[in-house]
Design a protein around this motif. Structure first.
Motif, PDB file in Angstrom:
ATOM      1  N   MET A   1       0.839  -1.186   0.000  1.00 15.18           N
ATOM      2  CA  MET A   1       0.000   0.000   0.000  1.00 15.18           C
ATOM      3  C   MET A   1       0.885   1.252   0.000  1.00 15.18           C
ATOM      4  SD  MET A   1      -2.898   1.006   2.726  1.00 15.18           S
ATOM      5  CE  MET A   1      -3.371   2.690   2.847  1.00 15.18           C
ATOM      6  N   THR A   2       0.515   2.208  -0.807  1.00 19.84           N
ATOM      7  CA  THR A   2       1.276   3.456  -0.921  1.00 19.84           C
ATOM      8  C   THR A   2       0.847   4.430   0.163  1.00 19.84           C
ATOM      9  OG1 THR A   2       1.417   3.179  -3.297  1.00 19.84           O
ATOM     10  CG2 THR A   2       1.821   5.372  -2.447  1.00 19.84           C
ATOM     11  N   ASN A   3       1.814   5.059   0.781  1.00 17.36           N
ATOM     12  CA  ASN A   3       1.520   6.125   1.735  1.00 17.36           C
ATOM     13  C   ASN A   3       1.518   7.437   0.977  1.00 17.36           C
ATOM     14  OD1 ASN A   3       1.368   4.466   3.985  1.00 17.36           O
ATOM     15  ND2 ASN A   3       3.564   4.504   4.263  1.00 17.36           N
ATOM     16  N   TYR A   4       0.345   7.989   0.772  1.00 17.29           N
ATOM     17  CA  TYR A   4       0.218   9.228   0.029  1.00 17.29           C
ATOM     18  C   TYR A   4       0.629  10.412   0.886  1.00 17.29           C
ATOM     19  CZ  TYR A   4      -2.189   6.504  -3.461  1.00 17.29           C
ATOM     20  OH  TYR A   4      -2.479   5.582  -4.425  1.00 17.29           O
ATOM     21  N   MET A   5       1.047  11.489   0.212  1.00 13.90           N
ATOM     22  CA  MET A   5       1.504  12.698   0.891  1.00 13.90           C
ATOM     23  C   MET A   5       0.452  13.794   0.763  1.00 13.90           C
ATOM     24  SD  MET A   5       5.320  12.851  -0.732  1.00 13.90           S
ATOM     25  CE  MET A   5       6.115  13.812   0.531  1.00 13.90           C
ATOM     26  N   THR A   6       0.406  14.656   1.751  1.00 15.34           N
ATOM     27  CA  THR A   6      -0.441  15.845   1.683  1.00 15.34           C
ATOM     28  C   THR A   6       0.329  16.924   0.916  1.00 15.34           C
ATOM     29  OG1 THR A   6       0.435  16.818   3.698  1.00 15.34           O
ATOM     30  CG2 THR A   6      -1.454  15.313   3.938  1.00 15.34           C
ATOM     31  N   PRO A   7      -0.337  17.960   0.453  1.00 12.33           N
ATOM     32  CA  PRO A   7       0.384  19.059  -0.199  1.00 12.33           C
ATOM     33  C   PRO A   7       1.446  19.690   0.705  1.00 12.33           C
ATOM     34  CG  PRO A   7      -1.908  19.169  -0.792  1.00 12.33           C
ATOM     35  CD  PRO A   7      -1.788  18.107   0.272  1.00 12.33           C
ATOM     36  N   ALA A   8       1.187  19.779   1.987  1.00 14.22           N
ATOM     37  CA  ALA A   8       2.182  20.344   2.915  1.00 14.22           C
ATOM     38  C   ALA A   8       3.436  19.473   2.961  1.00 14.22           C
ATOM     39  CB  ALA A   8       1.585  20.501   4.303  1.00 14.22           C
ATOM     40  N   GLU A   9       3.253  18.159   3.015  1.00 17.42           N
ATOM     41  CA  GLU A   9       4.399  17.247   3.027  1.00 17.42           C
ATOM     42  C   GLU A   9       5.144  17.296   1.699  1.00 17.42           C
ATOM     43  OE1 GLU A   9       2.613  13.825   6.025  1.00 17.42           O
ATOM     44  OE2 GLU A   9       2.111  13.773   3.894  1.00 17.42           O
ATOM     45  N   ALA A  10       4.385  17.385   0.602  1.00 14.31           N
ATOM     46  CA  ALA A  10       4.995  17.471  -0.722  1.00 14.31           C
ATOM     47  C   ALA A  10       5.802  18.756  -0.861  1.00 14.31           C
ATOM     48  CB  ALA A  10       3.918  17.391  -1.798  1.00 14.31           C
ATOM     49  N   ALA A  11       5.282  19.852  -0.328  1.00 13.58           N
ATOM     50  CA  ALA A  11       5.995  21.132  -0.395  1.00 13.58           C
ATOM     51  C   ALA A  11       7.307  21.068   0.370  1.00 13.58           C
ATOM     52  CB  ALA A  11       5.107  22.248   0.150  1.00 13.58           C
ATOM     53  N   THR A  12       7.302  20.427   1.512  1.00 14.96           N
ATOM     54  CA  THR A  12       8.523  20.268   2.294  1.00 14.96           C
ATOM     55  C   THR A  12       9.541  19.439   1.514  1.00 14.96           C
ATOM     56  OG1 THR A  12       7.319  20.435   4.368  1.00 14.96           O
ATOM     57  CG2 THR A  12       9.475  19.400   4.472  1.00 14.96           C
ATOM     58  N   GLU A  13       9.079  18.346   0.936  1.00 15.06           N
ATOM     59  CA  GLU A  13       9.957  17.457   0.161  1.00 15.06           C
ATOM     60  C   GLU A  13      10.526  18.163  -1.068  1.00 15.06           C
ATOM     61  OE1 GLU A  13      11.839  13.830  -0.753  1.00 15.06           O
ATOM     62  OE2 GLU A  13      10.674  14.295   1.052  1.00 15.06           O
ATOM     63  N   ALA A  14       9.694  18.952  -1.745  1.00 11.65           N
ATOM     64  CA  ALA A  14      10.110  19.625  -2.978  1.00 11.65           C
ATOM     65  C   ALA A  14      10.783  20.974  -2.712  1.00 11.65           C
ATOM     66  CB  ALA A  14       8.903  19.830  -3.885  1.00 11.65           C
ATOM     67  N   ARG A  15      10.795  21.378  -1.454  1.00 10.99           N
ATOM     68  CA  ARG A  15      11.383  22.664  -1.055  1.00 10.99           C
ATOM     69  C   ARG A  15      10.750  23.836  -1.807  1.00 10.99           C
ATOM     70  NH1 ARG A  15      17.446  20.353  -0.856  1.00 10.99           N
ATOM     71  NH2 ARG A  15      17.247  19.340   1.147  1.00 10.99           N
ATOM     72  N   CYS A  16       9.430  23.881  -1.749  1.00 12.85           N
ATOM     73  CA  CYS A  16       8.676  24.979  -2.354  1.00 12.85           C
ATOM     74  C   CYS A  16       7.472  25.263  -1.459  1.00 12.85           C
ATOM     75  CB  CYS A  16       8.250  24.629  -3.775  1.00 12.85           C
ATOM     76  SG  CYS A  16       7.122  23.242  -3.891  1.00 12.85           S
ATOM     77  N   SER A  17       6.673  26.228  -1.847  1.00  8.27           N
ATOM     78  CA  SER A  17       5.515  26.579  -1.022  1.00  8.27           C
ATOM     79  C   SER A  17       4.351  25.621  -1.266  1.00  8.27           C
ATOM     80  CB  SER A  17       5.061  28.008  -1.317  1.00  8.27           C
ATOM     81  OG  SER A  17       4.474  28.075  -2.599  1.00  8.27           O
ATOM     82  N   ARG A  18       3.464  25.566  -0.303  1.00  4.60           N
ATOM     83  CA  ARG A  18       2.255  24.755  -0.451  1.00  4.60           C
ATOM     84  C   ARG A  18       1.424  25.263  -1.618  1.00  4.60           C
ATOM     85  NH1 ARG A  18      -1.488  24.291   4.618  1.00  4.60           N
ATOM     86  NH2 ARG A  18      -0.714  26.398   4.648  1.00  4.60           N
ATOM     87  N   GLN A  19       1.365  26.589  -1.795  1.00  2.01           N
ATOM     88  CA  GLN A  19       0.584  27.170  -2.886  1.00  2.01           C
ATOM     89  C   GLN A  19       1.132  26.730  -4.243  1.00  2.01           C
ATOM     90  OE1 GLN A  19      -2.326  28.881  -2.394  1.00  2.01           O
ATOM     91  NE2 GLN A  19      -2.507  28.498  -4.586  1.00  2.01           N
ATOM     92  N   PHE A  20       2.446  26.615  -4.352  1.00  5.13           N
ATOM     93  CA  PHE A  20       3.065  26.149  -5.597  1.00  5.13           C
ATOM     94  C   PHE A  20       2.610  24.725  -5.908  1.00  5.13           C
ATOM     95  CE2 PHE A  20       6.637  24.843  -8.310  1.00  5.13           C
ATOM     96  CZ  PHE A  20       6.702  25.923  -9.170  1.00  5.13           C
ATOM     97  N   ILE A  21       2.530  23.887  -4.882  1.00  7.36           N
ATOM     98  CA  ILE A  21       2.055  22.507  -5.047  1.00  7.36           C
ATOM     99  C   ILE A  21       0.593  22.512  -5.479  1.00  7.36           C
ATOM    100  CG2 ILE A  21       1.523  20.340  -3.832  1.00  7.36           C
ATOM    101  CD1 ILE A  21       4.508  20.653  -4.347  1.00  7.36           C
ATOM    102  N   TYR A  22      -0.248  23.317  -4.807  1.00  8.96           N
ATOM    103  CA  TYR A  22      -1.665  23.391  -5.186  1.00  8.96           C
ATOM    104  C   TYR A  22      -1.823  23.857  -6.629  1.00  8.96           C
ATOM    105  CZ  TYR A  22      -3.545  22.532  -0.519  1.00  8.96           C
ATOM    106  OH  TYR A  22      -3.907  21.953   0.667  1.00  8.96           O
TER     107      TYR A  22
END
Length: 57
Positions: A1-22
């Motif tokens: 099973m895959t553990n999905y990420m929230t936009p906040a977690e993705a932003a941290t991983e990608a080193r960008c803002s949450r808004q950029f992810i959205y």
């Protein structure tokens, strides 16, 4: 099973803002899904985030 990420977690991983992810999710540049569209919580597969980061978001 895959553990999905929230936009906040993705932003941290990608080193960008949450808004950029959205913005990337809304435009389809980053693949993710909403639990209950159109206003549900976004979830992102970590493999898709890695692909998006590699192509140079």
């Amino acid at each position: 099973m895959t553990n999905y990420m929230t936009p906040a977690e993705a932003a941290t991983e990608a080193r960008c803002s949450r808004q950029f992810i959205y913005n990337a999710l809304w435009t389809g540049e980053l693949k993710g899904f909403q639990r209950k569209p159109p206003n549900g919580r976004w979830l992102i597969d970590p493999a898709e985030l890695d692909k998006w980061i590699r192509i140079g978001n």
